[in-house]
Design a protein around this motif. Structure first.
Motif, PDB file in Angstrom:
ATOM      1  N   ILE A  40     -15.323  -0.484  -6.085  1.00 49.46           N
ATOM      2  CA  ILE A  40     -14.827  -0.606  -4.706  1.00 49.46           C
ATOM      3  C   ILE A  40     -13.444  -1.262  -4.694  1.00 49.46           C
ATOM      4  N   GLU A  41     -13.279  -2.326  -5.477  1.00 52.10           N
ATOM      5  CA  GLU A  41     -11.971  -2.988  -5.575  1.00 52.10           C
ATOM      6  C   GLU A  41     -10.897  -2.000  -6.022  1.00 52.10           C
ATOM      7  N   LEU A  42     -11.212  -1.225  -7.046  1.00 55.64           N
ATOM      8  CA  LEU A  42     -10.225  -0.267  -7.578  1.00 55.64           C
ATOM      9  C   LEU A  42      -9.838   0.761  -6.518  1.00 55.64           C
ATOM     10  N   CYS A  63     -24.770  -3.805 -12.976  1.00 55.77           N
ATOM     11  CA  CYS A  63     -24.658  -2.669 -12.054  1.00 55.77           C
ATOM     12  C   CYS A  63     -23.895  -3.074 -10.800  1.00 55.77           C
ATOM     13  N   THR A  64     -24.294  -4.204 -10.223  1.00 62.16           N
ATOM     14  CA  THR A  64     -23.664  -4.633  -8.975  1.00 62.16           C
ATOM     15  C   THR A  64     -22.214  -5.037  -9.204  1.00 62.16           C
ATOM     16  N   VAL A  65     -21.945  -5.747 -10.302  1.00 67.99           N
ATOM     17  CA  VAL A  65     -20.559  -6.123 -10.612  1.00 67.99           C
ATOM     18  C   VAL A  65     -19.706  -4.871 -10.783  1.00 67.99           C
ATOM     19  N   SER A  66     -20.235  -3.858 -11.469  1.00 68.17           N
ATOM     20  CA  SER A  66     -19.468  -2.634 -11.705  1.00 68.17           C
ATOM     21  C   SER A  66     -19.213  -1.868 -10.411  1.00 68.17           C
ATOM     22  N   VAL A  67     -20.218  -1.821  -9.535  1.00 68.89           N
ATOM     23  CA  VAL A  67     -20.028  -1.178  -8.231  1.00 68.89           C
ATOM     24  C   VAL A  67     -18.978  -1.942  -7.425  1.00 68.89           C
ATOM     25  N   ASP A 108     -20.506  -9.922  -0.843  1.00 67.36           N
ATOM     26  CA  ASP A 108     -19.644  -9.835   0.342  1.00 67.36           C
ATOM     27  C   ASP A 108     -18.162  -9.742   0.015  1.00 67.36           C
ATOM     28  N   LEU A 109     -17.841  -9.652  -1.285  1.00 68.81           N
ATOM     29  CA  LEU A 109     -16.458  -9.505  -1.744  1.00 68.81           C
ATOM     30  C   LEU A 109     -15.553 -10.635  -1.239  1.00 68.81           C
ATOM     31  N   ALA A 152     -20.024   2.139  -1.888  1.00 70.96           N
ATOM     32  CA  ALA A 152     -19.129   2.689  -2.913  1.00 70.96           C
ATOM     33  C   ALA A 152     -19.037   4.205  -2.804  1.00 70.96           C
ATOM     34  N   MET A 153     -20.176   4.852  -2.594  1.00 64.80           N
ATOM     35  CA  MET A 153     -20.189   6.315  -2.526  1.00 64.80           C
ATOM     36  C   MET A 153     -19.682   6.838  -1.186  1.00 64.80           C
TER      37      MET A 153
END
Length: 347
Positions: free
Chosen positions: A192-194, A184-188, A52-53, A223-224
């Motif tokens: 999104i953060e970037l 995978c989830t951390v990288s996605v 949930d960021l 993300a996409m």
């Protein structure tokens, strides 16, 4: 008389275990090797947590605050277990810290020593530590946490970034055949953060398989579709220097079945999770077992996942294998209940 329980490790699992026990009136000794509590999320300054960021401080900071304010928890920082010995159904441990050594007797023990990130320098194809602009997943977390996301080579914001998944995971070449589960989830989440904070920066993710399991799949689509992250099914075979101070990712797009050679301002390596040096140390000192992957071995992964092979010693969090922070916290609570029941029965 109150039970005495030892918790080794002050990350998310250990903190939650200590808090749960303390609120039951148990005398808890919480031993942490670092100078701070919070584990890797604190060490690498995680800013947001998936799915949930929410700000990491809402979770990790809250656990630290609750542990530090609870008088039933005796806190040991920069500390380790110097010696450990069984005494019938109890355990005698010498805790060594900057204040000296202290011998205490415990009714049960929880080990929550966490994990270490795989060192990408062990795999030469990624050129980690060779090029300044090739960083790993924890470096990016620290940069974002500090609000200082720039290229290490020149201090400027990158125009494009590549994130490479499965670095040190699912790879027999480096000795880690297992999936690290959360990379995978951390990288996605990082992508999104970037894109949210640096909308001019293009972000690519190169993957073998995307394993955003369960509801984490929502982040993948977000993300996409909402952040225009380019997700490419392909394997990076080599990272080399490129023109204009870039680094080039060379590999194969396994969907289109063709080679690619793309220059990037920065490359982020999604390094996997390992048991780290504390796992064999705990196994040796406490007389518990390691599994074939270098993590602490659970007595029964289905029926007794929080028990070690030794009665009275319980396990929680990523010391038993890769897992998300939320799972580690849940396991901390479950291990606390197991340790409490054991202590009650044998006190």
């Amino acid at each position: 008389m109150a039970e005495n329980i030892l918790v080794i490790g002050g990350g998310p699992a250990g903190l939650h275990a200590a808090i749960e026990l303390a609120e039951l009136g148990v005398n808890v000794s919480l031993v942490e090797r670092d100078t701070f509590f919070g584990g890797n999320p604190k060490k690498f300054k995680y800013k947001y947590l998936f799915p949930d960021l929410q700000p990491a401080d809402n979770v990790i900071g809250e656990l630290i605050k609750r542990a530090e304010s609870n008088n039933n928890i005796k806190k040991y920082l920069s500390a380790n277990i110097e010696s450990f010995k069984e005494d019938g159904k109890k355990f005698n441990a010498v805790i060594k810290s900057s204040a000296g050594s202290e011998t205490k007797t415990f009714d049960s023990v929880i080990v929550a020593t966490g994990f270490e990130h795989f060192d990408p320098a062990k795999d030469s194809k990624y050129s980690y530590q060779l090029f300044d602009d090739v960083i790993d997943i924890k470096d990016l977390e620290r940069m974002m946490g500090e609000g200082n996301f720039t290229r290490p080579s020149n201090g400027k914001p990158p125009k494009n970034v590549a994130i490479i998944l499965c670095v040190g995971s699912r790879d027999r070449h480096v000795g880690n055949q297992y999936c690290s589960r959360v990379c995978c989830t951390v990288s996605v989440k990082q992508a999104i953060e970037l894109r949210e904070h640096f909308p001019e920066t293009e972000v690519y993710i190169f993957y073998m398989d995307i394993r955003t399991y369960g509801f984490y799949e929502d982040l993948y689509w977000k993300a996409m579709e909402e952040h225009d992250v380019q997700i490419v099914k392909g394997r990076v075979a080599e990272i080399t220097s490129g023109p204009d101070n870039t680094v080039i990712c060379k590999g194969e797009d396994t969907l289109l079945r063709g080679p690619f050679e793309i220059p990037f301002d920065m490359v982020v390596l999604a390094s996997g999770m390992e048991g780290g040096p504390q796992s064999p140390e705990m196994a040796d000192k406490l007389g518990i077992e390691l599994d074939e992957h270098g993590f602490l071995k659970q007595a029964n992964i289905t029926l007794s996942p929080f028990k070690s092979n030794k009665d009275g010693i319980f396990l929680a969090g990523a010391c038993t294998g890769p897992k998300a922070i939320a799972d580690a916290i849940v396991e901390g609570g479950a291990a606390a209940m197991n340790a409490y029941i054991y202590a009650k029965k044998n006190s």
